[in-house]
Design an enzyme around this catalytic site. Structure first.
Site, mmCIF file in Angstrom:
data_model
loop_
_atom_site.group_PDB
_atom_site.id
_atom_site.type_symbol
_atom_site.label_atom_id
_atom_site.label_comp_id
_atom_site.label_asym_id
_atom_site.label_seq_id
_atom_site.Cartn_x
_atom_site.Cartn_y
_atom_site.Cartn_z
ATOM 1 N N HIS A 38 22.168 -63.121 25.655
ATOM 2 C CA HIS A 38 22.865 -64.121 26.318
ATOM 3 C C HIS A 38 23.999 -63.002 27.054
ATOM 4 C CE1 HIS A 38 22.025 -67.337 23.208
ATOM 5 N NE2 HIS A 38 21.411 -67.963 24.324
ATOM 6 N N LYS A 44 20.463 -82.053 18.177
ATOM 7 C CA LYS A 44 20.130 -81.140 17.299
ATOM 8 C C LYS A 44 21.196 -80.852 16.234
ATOM 9 C CE LYS A 44 18.246 -78.061 21.205
ATOM 10 N NZ LYS A 44 18.448 -76.565 21.861
ATOM 11 N N ARG A 51 12.833 -64.490 29.152
ATOM 12 C CA ARG A 51 12.481 -63.474 28.279
ATOM 13 C C ARG A 51 10.940 -63.136 28.518
ATOM 14 N NH1 ARG A 51 15.361 -66.499 23.716
ATOM 15 N NH2 ARG A 51 14.547 -68.314 24.946
ATOM 16 N N SER A 111 18.293 -67.365 19.578
ATOM 17 C CA SER A 111 19.507 -67.480 18.517
ATOM 18 C C SER A 111 18.616 -68.159 17.277
ATOM 19 C CB SER A 111 20.083 -68.873 18.996
ATOM 20 O OG SER A 111 20.973 -68.442 20.133
HETATM 21 P P1 ADP Z 1 18.887 -73.716 25.319
HETATM 22 O O1 ADP Z 1 18.813 -74.785 24.230
HETATM 23 O O2 ADP Z 1 19.464 -74.232 26.631
HETATM 24 O O3 ADP Z 1 17.589 -72.828 25.501
HETATM 25 P P2 ADP Z 1 19.879 -71.169 24.410
HETATM 26 O O4 ADP Z 1 21.343 -70.765 23.806
HETATM 27 O O5 ADP Z 1 18.880 -70.707 23.523
HETATM 28 O O6 ADP Z 1 19.805 -72.793 24.832
HETATM 29 O O7 ADP Z 1 19.751 -70.403 25.730
HETATM 30 C C1 ADP Z 1 20.371 -70.486 26.994
HETATM 31 C C2 ADP Z 1 19.811 -69.671 28.077
HETATM 32 O O8 ADP Z 1 19.707 -68.391 27.500
HETATM 33 C C3 ADP Z 1 18.366 -69.938 28.218
HETATM 34 O O9 ADP Z 1 18.235 -69.659 29.867
HETATM 35 C C4 ADP Z 1 17.595 -68.916 27.531
HETATM 36 O O10 ADP Z 1 16.381 -68.622 28.197
HETATM 37 C C5 ADP Z 1 18.491 -67.776 27.594
HETATM 38 N N1 ADP Z 1 18.303 -66.978 26.503
HETATM 39 C C6 ADP Z 1 18.543 -67.095 25.412
HETATM 40 N N2 ADP Z 1 18.233 -65.639 24.664
HETATM 41 C C7 ADP Z 1 17.895 -64.710 25.573
HETATM 42 C C8 ADP Z 1 17.413 -63.408 25.704
HETATM 43 N N3 ADP Z 1 17.512 -63.048 24.416
HETATM 44 N N4 ADP Z 1 17.560 -63.089 26.902
HETATM 45 C C9 ADP Z 1 17.539 -63.552 27.973
HETATM 46 N N5 ADP Z 1 17.830 -64.755 27.938
HETATM 47 C C10 ADP Z 1 18.036 -65.644 26.838
#
Ligand code: ADP
Length: 180
Positions: free
Chosen positions: A25, A49, A98, A136
């Site tokens: 992130h 969630k 990703r 995450s």
């Molecule tokens: P959501 O529930 O919206 O997917 P996340 O916190 O998991 O929430 O992810 C938020 C954003 O960050 C999404 O666009 C996800 O694809 C991106 N994201 C999460 N982890 C990574 C990572 N390791 N590299 C790039 N983008 C990421």
């Protein structure tokens, strides 16, 4: 001599659960800052969630990591992302990509958001290769099982994960009991 009007500042919203913030992130937020004048990291309030970190904790973590980066703001939202974006005057939504596995869902979401609001463009950014397998969910699982996550999350997240060890242990024993 005609003067070129200065372009209006561009604002992007980076929405997500951030439960918790990972270096993936952080990488995307930093890339967003190269492109946009301001980036709002918008933490989704989703009661459906069962998060590990409360909304307040997630916001605190992101604020702490981006202290000293004035063009990054942290906020929370619920309801439709495009409505939130419209209220904030956002030009774009940032999402991280990703792998191909992210693509289908993200593609559908981006097209739905475009249908709902033509004025906000979704922009996909790729993280550095070392974060392409970080999520995450995986961080929480690895940490819960005693694995090393340093380098994949900011230090503050590692500290806070340690404080959540009791909850993680309970979740793990719940999973084990369910599978027994
Ligand atoms: P959501 O529930 O919206 O997917 P996340 O916190 O998991 O929430 O992810 C938020 C954003 O960050 C999404 O666009 C996800 O694809 C991106 N994201 C999460 N982890 C990574 C990572 N390791 N590299 C790039 N983008 C990421």
């Amino acid at each position: 001599m005609s003067s070129t009007p200065s372009p209006s500042p561009h604002l992007a919203v980076f929405p997500g659960s951030f439960d918790p913030l990972t270096n993936g992130h952080v990488d995307i937020i930093e890339r967003g800052c190269y492109i946009f004048d301001r980036v709002i990291v918008a933490v989704l309030i989703n009661e459906a969630k069962t998060p590990l970190f409360t909304i307040k904790e997630r916001v605190e973590i992101i604020r702490e990591v981006f202290t000293g980066t004035p063009n990054v703001e942290v906020d929370t939202f619920d309801g439709l992302l495009v409505d939130y974006g419209r209220r904030k005057g956002a030009d774009a939504i940032i999402r991280g990509l990703r792998a191909m596995s992210d693509f289908e869902y993200e593609f559908q979401m981006a097209l739905m958001n475009r249908r709902l609001n033509h004025d906000i463009e979704t922009v996909f950014l790729m993280p550095a290769e070392q974060y392409t397998y970080t999520s995450s969910r995986l961080i929480k699982e690895v940490f819960m099982l005693g694995g090393e996550v340093s380098g994949l999350v900011p230090d503050v997240v590692e500290d806070r994960l340690r404080n959540k060890q009791a909850i993680l242990r309970d979740r793990l024993s719940g999973i084990r009991n369910a599978n027994a």
